[in-house]
Design an enzyme around this catalytic site. Structure first.
Site, PDB file in Angstrom:
ATOM      1  N   ASP A  93     -10.853  28.329-118.174  1.00  0.00           N
ATOM      2  CA  ASP A  93     -11.427  28.662-119.472  1.00  0.00           C
ATOM      3  C   ASP A  93     -11.944  27.334-120.045  1.00  0.00           C
ATOM      4  O   ASP A  93     -11.596  26.262-119.548  1.00  0.00           O
ATOM      5  CB  ASP A  93     -10.334  29.279-120.377  1.00  0.00           C
ATOM      6  CG  ASP A  93     -10.938  30.024-121.572  1.00  0.00           C
ATOM      7  OD1 ASP A  93     -10.236  30.861-122.155  1.00  0.00           O
ATOM      8  OD2 ASP A  93     -12.104  29.739-121.914  1.00  0.00           O
ATOM      9  N   ASP A 267      -8.490  38.624-116.012  1.00  0.00           N
ATOM     10  CA  ASP A 267      -7.324  37.736-116.060  1.00  0.00           C
ATOM     11  C   ASP A 267      -6.454  38.215-117.216  1.00  0.00           C
ATOM     12  O   ASP A 267      -6.993  38.676-118.241  1.00  0.00           O
ATOM     13  CB  ASP A 267      -7.727  36.265-116.312  1.00  0.00           C
ATOM     14  CG  ASP A 267      -7.795  35.967-117.811  1.00  0.00           C
ATOM     15  OD1 ASP A 267      -8.865  36.181-118.399  1.00  0.00           O
ATOM     16  OD2 ASP A 267      -6.765  35.543-118.386  1.00  0.00           O
TER      17      ASP A 267
HETATM   18  O1  LIG Z   1     -13.891  35.087-126.218  1.00  0.00           O
HETATM   19  C1  LIG Z   1     -13.207  34.384-125.460  1.00  0.00           C
HETATM   20  N1  LIG Z   1     -13.653  33.167-125.058  1.00  0.00           N
HETATM   21  C2  LIG Z   1     -12.913  32.371-124.235  1.00  0.00           C
HETATM   22  N2  LIG Z   1     -11.710  32.712-123.780  1.00  0.00           N
HETATM   23  C3  LIG Z   1     -11.166  33.925-124.164  1.00  0.00           C
HETATM   24  C4  LIG Z   1      -9.888  34.276-123.722  1.00  0.00           C
HETATM   25  C5  LIG Z   1      -9.333  35.500-124.138  1.00  0.00           C
HETATM   26  N3  LIG Z   1      -8.104  36.064-123.914  1.00  0.00           N
HETATM   27  C6  LIG Z   1      -8.116  37.230-124.594  1.00  0.00           C
HETATM   28  N4  LIG Z   1      -7.074  38.081-124.659  1.00  0.00           N
HETATM   29  C7  LIG Z   1      -5.797  37.761-124.044  1.00  0.00           C
HETATM   30  C8  LIG Z   1      -5.026  36.861-124.934  1.00  0.00           C
HETATM   31  C9  LIG Z   1      -4.202  35.869-124.541  1.00  0.00           C
HETATM   32  C10 LIG Z   1      -3.610  35.194-125.616  1.00  0.00           C
HETATM   33  C11 LIG Z   1      -3.976  35.709-126.833  1.00  0.00           C
HETATM   34  S1  LIG Z   1      -5.075  36.986-126.636  1.00  0.00           S
HETATM   35  N5  LIG Z   1      -9.291  37.460-125.219  1.00  0.00           N
HETATM   36  C12 LIG Z   1     -10.078  36.368-124.962  1.00  0.00           C
HETATM   37  C13 LIG Z   1     -11.357  36.042-125.394  1.00  0.00           C
HETATM   38  C14 LIG Z   1     -11.901  34.805-124.999  1.00  0.00           C
END
Ligand SMILES: O=c1[nH]cnc2cc3nc(NCc4cccs4)[nH]c3cc12
Length: 373
Positions: A93, A267
């Protein structure tokens, strides 16, 4: 073997897609589930174990690794694959999402985001360029643009502001990444729960010719129906011949419903985090092993499984391990849960190959609904 990133769409069955990504470090069979290895480890698992379960790729978090042990240090030690002994593809990420959810004193402006580490309070600046540089130092195979994900619910003008900023950061991230044939950078679609903004974001990113596309801004607490509605109108706008990655998703049901709407990669911390807290994922639904009803249940979680954690240990023993706070509790349930997730993905891939995805979807959901007998 190949020296460059390439995605092949092998087959479709309704909205579901079967594909493969070929990269120098290996092939990723899609639909794919990526176990989360936040700080360079899939918690409570050996890398070889993760691989044996069928994972072709894992996720690493830029935010955590840049704070500790540091991106330059990982590079000095040969990059993340050498450091963590995972020689297969790794997706990272960009760090932006974790900055906004974990760091302190965050200040976001056109140039990027400055923040203080939640570990030791040191100050950092994260720009699209620095994020790409860090992911390069980690030697990440599939990298993410820096973006801004707004928490829902949010005002339309706030969602629009963040979506437009993310598009400008997409351009800068892609420019900083340059031309690296054996690696890829993905654009990230934003736009919250607003279909007009989602369409604008997806169309603009499609024109930027990324090697793949992430769908961000979801799995942030919105109802599943909202997530699925956004997927339904977003995936058709994205290039058919490029992979789609739904960030942070999800439960087995989220995954199967998202595959049906054209998603290729997933993921989620669910199988590993929930496993450490006593929640087992099985083909007959979820089982909370902290519940006293398991205290004298001699049955394993799933005697038909080929995973030792699912087949060779009684629920009574697993219950005992959780009640006693034993380390083995987290190890066995993480193992079971990742085994289940990878077997679900293998089942999805085979069902698409054999034109029986819809049947697989109904049968699998019926199994969960039957519940734990
Ligand atoms: O827009 C995003 N941009 C970059 N990384 C992400 C990671 C992401 N992870 C979740 N959901 C799972 C979660 C993990 C921890 C809190 S919510 N939604 C997410 C959205 C994004």
């Amino acid at each position: 073997m190949t020296d460059r990133f390439s995605f092949t769409l092998l087959k479709t069955d309704g909205g579901a897609r079967r594909g493969r990504i070929d990269m120098p470090r290996g092939t990723i069979r899609t639909p794919a589930f990526m176990p989360v290895g936040t700080a360079g480890t899939v918690k409570a698992m050996y890398p070889g174990q993760v691989r044996e379960l069928g994972a072709d790729i894992i996720l690493g978090n830029t935010y955590h690794l840049m704070l500790r042990p540091g991106a330059e240090r990982v590079a000095k030690l040969g990059g993340l694959h050498v450091f963590a002994n995972w020689p297969h593809p790794i997706l990272t990420d960009s760090g932006g999402f974790q900055v906004m959810s974990l760091a302190q004193l965050r200040k976001l402006d056109e140039n990027g985001v400055t923040f203080q580490s939640h570990i030791d309070g040191r100050r950092y600046e994260m720009t699209p360029e620095r994020s790409v540089e860090i992911q390069g130092l980690l030697d990440s195979d599939i990298q993410m643009q820096l973006d801004e994900c707004v928490a829902l619910p949010a005002e339309e003008k706030e969602i629009e502001r963040a979506m437009q900023l993310s598009l400008r950061w997409a351009e800068r991230s892609k420019a900083a990444f340059g031309d690296q044939p054996g690696k890829a950078i993905f654009g990230i679609v934003q736009g919250g729960d607003n279909e007009r903004l989602r369409g604008e974001s997806a169309s603009a990113l499609a024109a930027m010719d990324f090697k793949g596309y992430s769908i961000g801004g979801l799995a942030v607490g919105e109802p599943q129906a909202v997530m699925l509605r956004i997927l339904e109108m977003t995936t058709p706008i994205l290039p058919r011949e490029k992979p789609r990655y739904l960030m942070g998703v999800g439960t087995p049901e989220d995954i199967i419903e998202s595959v049906a709407r054209g998603v290729d990669m997933f993921d989620c911390v669910m199988p590993t985090r929930a496993g450490r807290h006593g929640l087992a994922f099985t083909r007959f639904g979820k089982v909370n092993l902290k519940n006293a009803r398991h205290a004298e249940d001699h049955r394993p979680l799933d005697e038909s499984s080929d995973c030792p954690a699912s087949r060779d240990y009684s629920r009574a023993y697993l219950h005992h391990l959780f009640k006693s706070g034993e380390t083995l509790a987290a190890m066995l349930l993480t193992w079971n849960n990742l085994a289940y997730y990878q077997s679900l993905m293998a089942g999805i891939r085979a069902a698409i190959d054999e034109d029986r995805f819809e049947k697989f979807r109904q049968t699998t959901k019926a199994g969960w609904a039957r519940g734990d007998i």
